[in-house]
Design a protein around this motif. Structure first.
Motif, mmCIF file in Angstrom:
data_model
loop_
_atom_site.group_PDB
_atom_site.id
_atom_site.type_symbol
_atom_site.label_atom_id
_atom_site.label_comp_id
_atom_site.label_asym_id
_atom_site.label_seq_id
_atom_site.Cartn_x
_atom_site.Cartn_y
_atom_site.Cartn_z
ATOM 1 N N THR A 172 0.838 -1.205 0.000
ATOM 2 C CA THR A 172 0.000 0.000 0.000
ATOM 3 C C THR A 172 0.870 1.250 0.000
ATOM 4 O OG1 THR A 172 -1.813 -1.134 1.131
ATOM 5 C CG2 THR A 172 -1.773 1.281 1.277
ATOM 6 N N ALA A 173 1.901 1.266 0.841
ATOM 7 C CA ALA A 173 2.818 2.411 0.878
ATOM 8 C C ALA A 173 3.502 2.594 -0.472
ATOM 9 C CB ALA A 173 3.854 2.222 1.985
ATOM 10 N N LEU A 216 1.137 4.164 -3.014
ATOM 11 C CA LEU A 216 0.990 5.610 -2.788
ATOM 12 C C LEU A 216 2.230 6.378 -3.241
ATOM 13 C CD1 LEU A 216 -0.757 5.490 0.703
ATOM 14 C CD2 LEU A 216 -1.812 5.988 -1.528
ATOM 15 N N GLY A 249 2.201 8.848 -6.419
ATOM 16 C CA GLY A 249 2.619 10.236 -6.189
ATOM 17 C C GLY A 249 3.732 10.654 -7.124
#
Length: 123
Positions: A110-111, A114, A118
């Motif tokens: 998940t990190a 992101l 980004g």
């Protein structure tokens, strides 16, 4: 700031993503120790080996892309899709007993999703 340090992000996340190469080499042992999953059939061993090799390949590509900026958009997009897929798959089974050992994988991926999203938006 993410754009300026993205090569480091790729080196670190790529190295962590590549660790399932151990699962390719010893699927029963790695799944039992890392994820608390017991494999009981040969099809499961085969699929675990395959997943370990696939994940390790994505990790290797991320590290390669860290040194080759021209490849980053394609490699990061592929890794984002793979990691988003495992996050969605985990979300669908997160209450099942076998999924307990996969929480760290889901959190890490998940990190990564992101961070990668980004970077893709910012670059």
């Amino acid at each position: 700031m993410l754009v300026e340090h993205f090569a480091a992000v790729l080196w670190v996340t790529g190295a962590i993503t590549a660790t399932p190469v151990l699962q390719f080499l010893a699927p029963r042992q790695v799944l039992a120790r890392m994820y608390r999953i017991e494999l009981t059939d040969e099809a499961g061993v085969f699929l675990a080996r395959h997943w370990g090799l696939l994940a390790a390949s994505i990790g290797g590509l991320l590290m390669f892309a860290a040194a080759h900026p021209e490849l980053r958009p394609a490699v990061v997009t592929a890794a984002l899709v793979e990691k988003a897929g495992i996050v969605v798959a985990f979300a669908r089974v997160h209450r099942r007993p076998f999924a307990r050992g996969l929480r760290m994988v889901a959190a890490f991926d998940t990190a990564c999703v992101l961070l990668y999203a980004g970077w893709l938006v910012a670059s």
